[in-house]
Design a protein around this motif. Structure first.
Motif: not given
Length: 323
Positions: A180-184
């Motif tokens: 998945g992807e995570i917004k940092l």
């Protein structure tokens, strides 16, 4: 004119001798024996060399051979001659082997001595001597316990000693197949080179001379990108809808990735392990802690077994993931 092969019969020795390159012939075998004896040996398909290697009891076991015939056979074909020949050949092979070994040793002695590296890494390889004293001293400061994210980040800066400043987060998940992807909230301190597929870039990729970290493409571009799978696939650069590199608006997506605000993650193919870069030691404690918390929340602590924070070459710090 056809050359005739000759066979010499030595009646005094009681053996027939043929040239080394002559093919064995049953018609010419045992011409020095009585016809009846010769016929019995031929019918049993026993060659002269085999006969010499046989014991008397084995010869008598041949159907039709009598004691009188055995005496006749042994008069011409004495036992043990084959073994003598084998011993001679074995001795010759031993001498050849010793000679080759002596030549090899002489060649080695003639070569100049190899220089030995004085580098500590070569002088004290890790698989023989374990970790360095510096590493062990840093490890001794940690103890066998877990740390909160804030304390771990602060401690990491005191135990890091490499010139490389990358901060790494290593996670053990409960299952494989996580992605998945995570917004940092903050940058990871690394400039990401993003490329958008185009006809011009197609030729560059075919040449193998490219240096981008991520390749973006639209769904309409994928038929053109597919033939490049052999080049892009092994490098992990093949656009894929699962990691949001096949998008309708690649320009917008490229801006998001270049800003360093989005981090893609996935487990290893055959192990539930996730390895991520969360920033560098030059960033503030709050920035690093903020990125780590965002990652753990984004993946979900219930899907994780444990987490370890470290920098390049430093010991790992066990994190308390119960946020």
């Amino acid at each position: 004119m056809t050359k005739q092969r000759t066979v010499t019969t030595d009646l005094s020795a009681g053996r027939q001798e043929s040239p080394s390159n002559a093919k064995f012939s049953w018609e010419l075998a045992y011409i020095d024996l009585q016809p009846k004896t010769a016929t019995i040996l031929k019918d049993a398909r026993v060659k002269p060399d085999q006969l010499r290697a046989m014991a008397d009891g084995e010869v008598l076991a041949i159907p039709g051979v009598t004691d009188a015939m055995l005496e006749e056979i042994r008069a011409h074909y004495q036992a043990g001659l084959v073994d003598e020949v084998k011993d001679i050949k074995k001795e010759d092979e031993t001498k050849k082997h010793d000679k080759k070994q002596a030549v090899a040793e002489a060649a080695d002695n003639a070569l100049p001595a190899k220089s030995v590296s004085t580098s500590p890494r070569m002088k004290y390889p890790r698989h023989l001597h374990g970790r360095s004293a510096l590493y062990k001293s840093k490890l001794g400061k940690l103890g066998d316990k877990t740390y909160t994210i804030a304390n771990a980040v602060s401690l990491l800066k005191t135990i890091s000693y490499s010139r490389m400043k990358t901060v790494e987060l290593h996670l053990t998940a409960k299952d494989t197949g996580l992605r998945g992807e995570i917004k940092l909230p903050f940058s990871v301190g690394k400039e990401i080179k993003v490329a958008i597929f185009s006809p011009e870039l197609l030729e560059t990729i075919k040449s193998g001379k490219f240096d981008f970290d991520i390749l973006l493409a639209t769904p309409a571009d994928m038929p053109k990108v597919a033939p490049l799978a052999k080049i892009l696939g092994p490098r992990g650069l093949m656009p894929n809808p699962k990691n949001n590199t096949v998008v309708d608006n690649p320009v917008k997506r490229a801006e998001e990735l270049k800003a360093g605000a989005t981090l893609a993650y996935k487990t290893e193919p055959k192990a539930p392990l996730i390895h991520l870069s969360v920033g560098n030691l030059n960033q503030t404690d709050d920035e690093l802690a903020g990125n780590i918390k965002a990652i753990l929340n984004g993946i979900g602590v219930t899907r994780l077994k444990n987490a370890t924070l470290k920098s390049t070459m430093s010991p790992g710090i066990k994190l308390d993931i119960n946020l």
